[in-house]
Design a protein around this motif. Structure first.
Motif, PDB file in Angstrom:
ATOM      1  N   GLY A  12      -8.202  -0.593 -17.406  1.00  0.00           N
ATOM      2  CA  GLY A  12      -9.270  -0.687 -16.386  1.00  0.00           C
ATOM      3  C   GLY A  12      -7.694  -2.063 -15.881  1.00  0.00           C
ATOM      4  N   ILE A  14      -5.704  -0.975 -13.416  1.00  0.00           N
ATOM      5  CA  ILE A  14      -5.321  -0.930 -11.740  1.00  0.00           C
ATOM      6  C   ILE A  14      -6.325   0.476 -12.305  1.00  0.00           C
ATOM      7  CG2 ILE A  14      -2.629  -1.094 -11.957  1.00  0.00           C
ATOM      8  CD1 ILE A  14      -1.993   1.641 -12.499  1.00  0.00           C
ATOM      9  N   SER A  15      -6.519   0.875 -11.084  1.00  0.00           N
ATOM     10  CA  SER A  15      -7.790   2.063 -11.160  1.00  0.00           C
ATOM     11  C   SER A  15      -6.790   3.072 -10.640  1.00  0.00           C
ATOM     12  CB  SER A  15      -8.319   1.770  -9.416  1.00  0.00           C
ATOM     13  OG  SER A  15      -7.945   0.713  -8.711  1.00  0.00           O
ATOM     14  N   ALA A  25       1.380   2.932 -16.738  1.00  0.00           N
ATOM     15  CA  ALA A  25       0.159   3.682 -15.735  1.00  0.00           C
ATOM     16  C   ALA A  25      -0.812   4.198 -16.564  1.00  0.00           C
ATOM     17  CB  ALA A  25       0.866   4.496 -14.185  1.00  0.00           C
ATOM     18  N   ALA A  26      -0.306   5.110 -17.254  1.00  0.00           N
ATOM     19  CA  ALA A  26      -1.619   5.631 -18.024  1.00  0.00           C
ATOM     20  C   ALA A  26      -2.394   4.113 -18.360  1.00  0.00           C
ATOM     21  CB  ALA A  26      -0.475   6.298 -18.653  1.00  0.00           C
ATOM     22  N   LEU A  54       1.785   0.726  -7.796  1.00  0.00           N
ATOM     23  CA  LEU A  54       0.525   1.289  -8.367  1.00  0.00           C
ATOM     24  C   LEU A  54      -0.509   0.438  -8.495  1.00  0.00           C
ATOM     25  CD1 LEU A  54       2.531   2.578 -11.702  1.00  0.00           C
ATOM     26  CD2 LEU A  54       0.706   4.130 -10.100  1.00  0.00           C
ATOM     27  N   LYS A 112      -4.699   1.948 -16.674  1.00  0.00           N
ATOM     28  CA  LYS A 112      -5.483   3.199 -16.067  1.00  0.00           C
ATOM     29  C   LYS A 112      -6.603   2.851 -16.954  1.00  0.00           C
ATOM     30  CE  LYS A 112      -3.971   5.596 -12.659  1.00  0.00           C
ATOM     31  NZ  LYS A 112      -3.322   6.541 -11.678  1.00  0.00           N
ATOM     32  N   GLU A 113      -6.641   3.208 -18.252  1.00  0.00           N
ATOM     33  CA  GLU A 113      -7.318   3.501 -19.666  1.00  0.00           C
ATOM     34  C   GLU A 113      -8.043   1.907 -19.156  1.00  0.00           C
ATOM     35  OE1 GLU A 113      -4.798   5.980 -21.742  1.00  0.00           O
ATOM     36  OE2 GLU A 113      -5.216   4.937 -23.058  1.00  0.00           O
TER      37      GLU A 113
END
Ligand SMILES: *Cc1c(COP(=O)(O)O)cnc(C)c1O
Length: 397
Positions: A394, A396-397, A387-388, A315, A391-392
């Protein structure tokens, strides 16, 4: 009585300071056993932060052994071991541990912490030099503080620096000791034990390895990092804990018979504090029997830890250079790390956030620790939440 004085104003100021810095916390309350999924007061969470590597803390076989021991020996040993607290179950555990670790003797303590405090002060003296890895566990540091010896620290796993210290120390001290963790708990890396042992042998130093996180996880059947590196008989003192992979409570040092004899006269936590309860002792002995016969829990642990490490790395998370089932997920900024772990908890994943001063500034991380009994579904769910949230934020992209 001065009522105002006893309002504990000086402590209130310290607590207020913690709160002002955002460092104040309350203890989470687990409503049940240390399972792969925990029941907190307000929600169920996937537990990725225990040391219960082999899922033995709530194992039916250990519980049965503990209950039987309570029926035969009672709930307390009733005295320190040197008076009348030494029950046959304590002797049996020491014998089982010594056979498992392939050493002459094992001396048990009430915890791994007590073991370092008690052993280091008993075996070292003021004319000695104590050399320590910079990232050693607090209990080694506290144990060293109990001795009026010269102390030197080398940068983490820096073998050139260790050699330079040993060279410079030649002829100046009565004894030289090298202290190291076997597995370093913040990064999950291993000590370079082959090199440490080689240097110790070259320069006439004693070696002391605290293998709390290696006990039950590393080596054949969980015999530890000394077994992993095939260094049996070449490390003078090997500390293990019964509180992590073994699932219970207690600690021990694996050593020579003569070291055992000395410790049984001078180890202060054993001389001045009541020994392990019969239930703890019997459960730990059962765990050692299980590990000796069967390494399937260790295999499941490694399988789960490789699985989650691969998924997190894929990820785009920075998982550092771990060589063990400890997987750091390095975030960097301290405040961001704290926010990340809090958001994970709200979504149902419990990991511990570790920030400065426990790790260097700017290397804040959450530490992922799986158990043997986590299912792949539970791990997948946890990874999806990682992951969620990342991402929120920032991360990981
Ligand atoms: C956890 C730990 C200890 C303490 O063990 P307990 O049995 O929980 O007291 C000691 N040393 C190291 C390296 C540890 O990780």
């Amino acid at each position: 009585m001065n009522k105002e004085l006893h309002e504990m104003k000086y402590l209130a100021e310290k607590v207020a300071d913690l709160k002002a810095k955002g460092l104040y916390r309350t203890l989470p309350v687990n409503q049940g056993a240390c399972e792969p999924v925990l029941q907190l007061a307000d929600r169920e969470v996937i537990n990725l932060c225990s040391n219960n590597y082999l899922s033995l803390a709530n194992d039916a076989r250990l519980k049965e052994a503990a209950i039987k021991a309570i029926e035969r020996y009672g709930v307390g040993a009733g005295a320190v071991r040197t008076i009348v607290g030494n029950q046959s179950i304590h002797e049996e555990l020491e014998k089982a541990l010594a056979e498992f670790k392939k050493v002459e003797r094992c001396f048990i303590y009430q915890s791994g912490y007590d073991c370092n405090i008690g052993t280091i002060q008993a075996i070292c003296d003021k004319e000695d030099l104590l050399i320590s890895d910079q990232l050693n566990h607090a209990s080694i540091i506290d144990g060293m503080r109990m001795v009026k010896a010269t102390k030197q620290v080398y940068a983490h796993s820096n073998m050139e620096e260790l050699e330079a210290l040993l060279q410079a120390a030649q002829g100046k001290y009565h004894n030289i000791f090298i202290f190291t963790d076997g597995v370093f708990s913040m990064d999950g890396d291993l000590a370079n034990l082959p090199k440490i042992v080689e240097l110790a042998e070259k320069y006439g130093a004693f070696t002391y390895v605290d293998d709390a996180h290696g006990s039950g996880t590393m080596g054949s059947h969980g015999r530890g990092t000394v077994d992993h590196f095939n260094l049996h008989g070449r490390v003078d003192f090997v500390v293990g804990t019964l509180s992590k992979a073994i699932g219970v409570k207690g600690g021990y040092v694996a050593c020579k018979e003569v070291s055992y004899q000395w410790l049984s006269h001078r180890a202060r936590p054993v001389l001045f504090s009541t020994t392990l309860s019969p239930a703890d002792t019997a459960a730990a002995k059962k765990a050692i029997e299980i590990l000796t016969e069967d390494d399937s829990l260790q295999k499941q642990l490694w399988d789960n830890s490789r699985y989650i490490k691969e998924k997190l790395t894929a990820l785009g998370f920075n998982t550092g250079h771990s060589e063990t089932p400890i997987t750091p997920v390095i975030i960097g900024d301290e405040a961001k790390t704290m926010r990340f772990s809090k958001a994970l908890l709200e979504r149902g994943v419990f990991v511990s956030a570790i920030v400065f001063p426990t790790v260097p500034a700017g290397t804040g991380r959450v530490r992922v620790m799986v158990q043997a009994k986590h299912t792949k579904e539970q791990l997948d769910k946890a990874v999806a939440i990682f992951a969620a949230v990342a991402k929120e934020m920032g991360i990981i992209s």
